[in-house]
Design an enzyme around this catalytic site. Structure first.
Site, PDB file in Angstrom:
ATOM      1  N   SER A 179      34.510 -94.623  54.133  1.00  0.00           N
ATOM      2  CA  SER A 179      33.734 -95.485  55.042  1.00  0.00           C
ATOM      3  C   SER A 179      32.264 -95.499  54.671  1.00  0.00           C
ATOM      4  CB  SER A 179      33.807 -94.967  56.483  1.00  0.00           C
ATOM      5  OG  SER A 179      35.086 -95.096  56.995  1.00  0.00           O
TER       6      SER A 179
ATOM      7  N   HIS B 238      34.883-100.613  55.328  1.00  0.00           N
ATOM      8  CA  HIS B 238      35.619-100.627  54.063  1.00  0.00           C
ATOM      9  C   HIS B 238      35.603-102.052  53.517  1.00  0.00           C
ATOM     10  CE1 HIS B 238      37.565 -96.597  54.123  1.00  0.00           C
ATOM     11  NE2 HIS B 238      37.251 -96.694  55.400  1.00  0.00           N
TER      12      HIS B 238
ATOM     13  N   HIS C  72      44.594 -95.767  56.402  1.00  0.00           N
ATOM     14  CA  HIS C  72      44.686 -94.453  57.031  1.00  0.00           C
ATOM     15  C   HIS C  72      45.996 -94.348  57.819  1.00  0.00           C
ATOM     16  CE1 HIS C  72      40.438 -95.636  56.759  1.00  0.00           C
ATOM     17  NE2 HIS C  72      40.154 -94.353  56.623  1.00  0.00           N
TER      18      HIS C  72
ATOM     19  N   TYR D 103      46.274 -93.406  60.762  1.00  0.00           N
ATOM     20  CA  TYR D 103      46.090 -93.809  62.162  1.00  0.00           C
ATOM     21  C   TYR D 103      46.167 -95.316  62.376  1.00  0.00           C
ATOM     22  CZ  TYR D 103      41.187 -94.640  60.792  1.00  0.00           C
ATOM     23  OH  TYR D 103      40.054 -95.079  60.174  1.00  0.00           O
ATOM     24  N   GLU D 104      46.129 -96.103  61.282  1.00  0.00           N
ATOM     25  CA  GLU D 104      46.183 -97.557  61.477  1.00  0.00           C
ATOM     26  C   GLU D 104      47.573 -98.010  61.901  1.00  0.00           C
ATOM     27  OE1 GLU D 104      44.050 -99.795  58.298  1.00  0.00           O
ATOM     28  OE2 GLU D 104      43.429 -97.778  57.695  1.00  0.00           O
TER      29      GLU D 104
ATOM     30  N   ALA E  35      33.981 -90.000  54.381  1.00  0.00           N
ATOM     31  CA  ALA E  35      32.942 -89.579  55.318  1.00  0.00           C
ATOM     32  C   ALA E  35      33.578 -88.507  56.198  1.00  0.00           C
ATOM     33  CB  ALA E  35      32.494 -90.769  56.163  1.00  0.00           C
TER      34      ALA E  35
ATOM     35  N   MET F   5      39.701 -87.823  58.702  1.00  0.00           N
ATOM     36  CA  MET F   5      40.955 -88.515  59.053  1.00  0.00           C
ATOM     37  C   MET F   5      41.646 -89.129  57.827  1.00  0.00           C
ATOM     38  SD  MET F   5      39.585 -90.560  62.391  1.00  0.00           S
ATOM     39  CE  MET F   5      38.407 -89.808  63.541  1.00  0.00           C
ATOM     40  N   SER F   6      41.312 -88.653  56.629  1.00  0.00           N
ATOM     41  CA  SER F   6      41.880 -89.298  55.427  1.00  0.00           C
ATOM     42  C   SER F   6      42.098 -88.245  54.345  1.00  0.00           C
ATOM     43  CB  SER F   6      40.911 -90.379  54.922  1.00  0.00           C
ATOM     44  OG  SER F   6      39.720 -89.785  54.443  1.00  0.00           O
TER      45      SER F   6
ATOM     46  N   ASN G 125      28.043 -86.298  60.122  1.00  0.00           N
ATOM     47  CA  ASN G 125      27.738 -85.733  61.448  1.00  0.00           C
ATOM     48  C   ASN G 125      28.180 -84.281  61.490  1.00  0.00           C
ATOM     49  OD1 ASN G 125      30.498 -87.309  61.510  1.00  0.00           O
ATOM     50  ND2 ASN G 125      30.701 -85.653  62.989  1.00  0.00           N
TER      51      ASN G 125
ATOM     52  N   HIS H 202      32.244 -94.064  65.344  1.00  0.00           N
ATOM     53  CA  HIS H 202      32.444 -94.720  64.037  1.00  0.00           C
ATOM     54  C   HIS H 202      31.164 -95.449  63.622  1.00  0.00           C
ATOM     55  CE1 HIS H 202      34.614 -96.261  60.642  1.00  0.00           C
ATOM     56  NE2 HIS H 202      34.506 -97.508  61.034  1.00  0.00           N
TER      57      HIS H 202
HETATM   58  N1  HPA Z   1      35.801 -86.105  62.488  1.00  0.00           N
HETATM   59  C1  HPA Z   1      36.765 -86.823  61.868  1.00  0.00           C
HETATM   60  N2  HPA Z   1      36.505 -87.767  60.982  1.00  0.00           N
HETATM   61  C2  HPA Z   1      35.227 -88.011  60.701  1.00  0.00           C
HETATM   62  C3  HPA Z   1      34.168 -87.309  61.310  1.00  0.00           C
HETATM   63  C4  HPA Z   1      34.478 -86.301  62.259  1.00  0.00           C
HETATM   64  O1  HPA Z   1      33.604 -85.637  62.850  1.00  0.00           O
HETATM   65  N3  HPA Z   1      33.005 -87.810  60.820  1.00  0.00           N
HETATM   66  C5  HPA Z   1      33.352 -88.788  59.915  1.00  0.00           C
HETATM   67  N4  HPA Z   1      34.686 -88.905  59.843  1.00  0.00           N
END
Ligand code: HPA
Length: 267
Positions: free
Chosen positions: A28, A58, A80, A82-83, A110, A205-206, A229, A241
């Protein structure tokens, strides 16, 4: 002919028949480098069966050509779990990568950091991962090849080359363990405390399904996180996001320098 062989032929017709050395999957907000490839960009929509990259941040194109003199295939969009609930959502793109002749894959993402010394804007090279989702892209794979060893799944020689590239560029590239939660909701602070205790340094998440698929296909693989983050409960900043996309460029420029240097040093 299999679907991946057909698609590889289509990609070769448009992007040239010279074998690809490396695949690159962009996370991302990390899409800039795709535009730097000297070659062609093919919309996923023109590649039947490729994922509809439905996540903002993306760019669903496959760029094929050279970057720093190395023949690459850059996936601007990833699917992903989750999609749509498919852990093997990247199987076809990686089958095509293999059919294009690649033997190495670099995955980027990310991620949230669990390490106070690796704040937003940092890079982290994955030394290993924890599949905290319990999902696996090889469920349903019929052959014994599904029993993929995952020791040194994150290729030691590629990691060493990436660390050298970072150091040449004067950039920090600490190594850490990535934990995969399925998403799409972010983690709770309790979940983050749990995986911190269990040895995770970053969360996302990937990536993990792609690393498993790459090893299944016999591709050597390395993965780099751009920290966007601090993980849930570790700072006062709000996780979203939007925030991920806004923060990704901070680390993306560093990531691009490391990747370019890594590729340049291969030639
Ligand atoms: N958690 C999960 N996925 C992420 C995060 C997070 O804190 N930051 C960017 N992608």
């Amino acid at each position: 002919m299999s679907r991946s062989a057909d698609l590889a032929r289509l990609v070769r017709d448009r992007g040239g028949s010279e074998p690809v050395s490396h695949g690159l999957i962009l996370g991302s907000g990390l899409g800039h480098i795709a535009g730097e490839v000297q070659g062609v960009a093919i919309d996923y929509a023109d590649l039947p069966g490729f994922p509809h990259a439905g996540v903002s941040g993306h760019n669903p194109k496959l760029a094929i050509g050279t970057l720093e003199g190395v023949r690459v295939a850059v996936f601007g969009g990833r699917a992903h779990y989750y999609e749509r609930g498919h852990a093997d959502a990247m199987r076809l793109p990686l089958d095509v990568l293999k059919a294009l002749g690649a033997d190495r894959l670099i995955v980027t993402n990310a991620a949230g950091s669990l390490r106070p010394d690796t704040p937003p804007g940092s890079l982290m090279l994955l030394s290993d991962h924890i599949n905290f989702s319990g999902l696996n892209p090889l469920i349903g794979e019929p052959s014994d090849a599904r029993f993929v060893p995952m020791t040194d799944a994150h290729d030691p020689a590629m990691r060493a080359a990436l660390r050298t590239a970072a150091s040449t560029e004067g950039l920090d590239l600490p190594e850490g363990v990535y934990a995969w939660y399925s998403g799409p909701s972010f983690e709770t602070p309790a979940e983050i405390r749990a995986i911190r205790t269990l040895g995770a340094d970053a969360v996302g998440m990937s990536t993990v399904p792609e690393v498993i698929l790459a090893r299944f296909l016999g591709l050597r693989v390395a993965a780099v996180s751009v920290i966007t983050n601090m993980a849930a409960g570790m700072s006062d900043e709000k996780i979203s996001h939007e925030h991920t996309k806004a923060m990704a460029p901070l680390g993306a420029a560093k990531l691009e320098r490391v990747l370019r240097r890594y590729l340049r040093d291969l030639v």
